[in-house]
Design a protein around this motif. Structure first.
Motif, PDB file in Angstrom:
ATOM      1  N   UNK A  12     -60.215  79.084 -16.285  1.00  0.00           N
ATOM      2  CA  UNK A  12     -59.913  77.686 -15.972  1.00  0.00           C
ATOM      3  C   UNK A  12     -61.060  76.959 -15.276  1.00  0.00           C
ATOM      4  N   UNK A  13     -62.036  77.682 -14.776  1.00  0.00           N
ATOM      5  CA  UNK A  13     -63.185  77.062 -14.119  1.00  0.00           C
ATOM      6  C   UNK A  13     -64.157  76.456 -15.121  1.00  0.00           C
ATOM      7  N   UNK A  14     -64.058  76.877 -16.373  1.00  0.00           N
ATOM      8  CA  UNK A  14     -64.935  76.335 -17.420  1.00  0.00           C
ATOM      9  C   UNK A  14     -64.383  74.987 -17.860  1.00  0.00           C
ATOM     10  N   UNK A  15     -65.259  74.027 -18.079  1.00  0.00           N
ATOM     11  CA  UNK A  15     -64.802  72.694 -18.493  1.00  0.00           C
ATOM     12  C   UNK A  15     -64.862  72.517 -20.009  1.00  0.00           C
ATOM     13  N   UNK A  16     -64.834  73.619 -20.728  1.00  0.00           N
ATOM     14  CA  UNK A  16     -64.851  73.575 -22.185  1.00  0.00           C
ATOM     15  C   UNK A  16     -63.858  74.594 -22.740  1.00  0.00           C
ATOM     16  N   UNK A  17     -63.406  74.306 -23.940  1.00  0.00           N
ATOM     17  CA  UNK A  17     -62.356  75.134 -24.539  1.00  0.00           C
ATOM     18  C   UNK A  17     -62.939  76.294 -25.340  1.00  0.00           C
ATOM     19  N   UNK A  18     -62.042  77.113 -25.817  1.00  0.00           N
ATOM     20  CA  UNK A  18     -62.436  78.291 -26.594  1.00  0.00           C
ATOM     21  C   UNK A  18     -63.133  77.907 -27.889  1.00  0.00           C
ATOM     22  N   UNK A  64     -64.418  66.268 -21.882  1.00  0.00           N
ATOM     23  CA  UNK A  64     -65.216  66.403 -20.654  1.00  0.00           C
ATOM     24  C   UNK A  64     -66.521  67.169 -20.824  1.00  0.00           C
ATOM     25  N   UNK A  65     -66.520  68.210 -21.617  1.00  0.00           N
ATOM     26  CA  UNK A  65     -67.728  69.035 -21.763  1.00  0.00           C
ATOM     27  C   UNK A  65     -68.889  68.273 -22.382  1.00  0.00           C
ATOM     28  N   UNK A  66     -68.592  67.229 -23.137  1.00  0.00           N
ATOM     29  CA  UNK A  66     -69.638  66.510 -23.861  1.00  0.00           C
ATOM     30  C   UNK A  66     -69.908  65.116 -23.298  1.00  0.00           C
ATOM     31  N   UNK A  67     -69.269  64.758 -22.171  1.00  0.00           N
ATOM     32  CA  UNK A  67     -69.458  63.431 -21.563  1.00  0.00           C
ATOM     33  C   UNK A  67     -70.920  63.093 -21.299  1.00  0.00           C
TER      34      UNK A  67
END
Length: 77
Positions: A12-18, A64-67
């Motif tokens: 959950x600490x990662x701001x990107x999905x699988x 969020x990961x690509x903002x």
């Protein structure tokens, strides 16, 4: 992301999905993700490459990961 399984490596600490991670859990580069996303859109929606690329870029900018790429994305391609 709604459940732990949605996160890369179920962390959950990662701001990107699988779907945005490599097998080792690190985040794909912007160009890696864009290329795979464009291929997916073409395969599932039958769009041509230019439309699929524009669509993929627009969708990625909402995640969020690509903002951080918002300022550098050229939607004219």
């Amino acid at each position: 992301m709604k459940s732990l399984s949605d996160y890369a490596m179920e962390d959950e600490k990662k701001d990107y999905c699988r779907h945005c991670s490599r097998p080792d859990g690190t985040m794909q580069s912007y160009s890696e993700k864009l290329q795979s996303f464009v291929k997916l859109i073409i395969k599932t929606q039958g769009l041509d490459i230019q439309v699929a690329t524009t669509s993929a870029k627009a969708m990625m900018m909402r995640l969020p990961a690509w903002e951080k790429f918002r300022e550098t994305v050229d939607f004219g391609n």
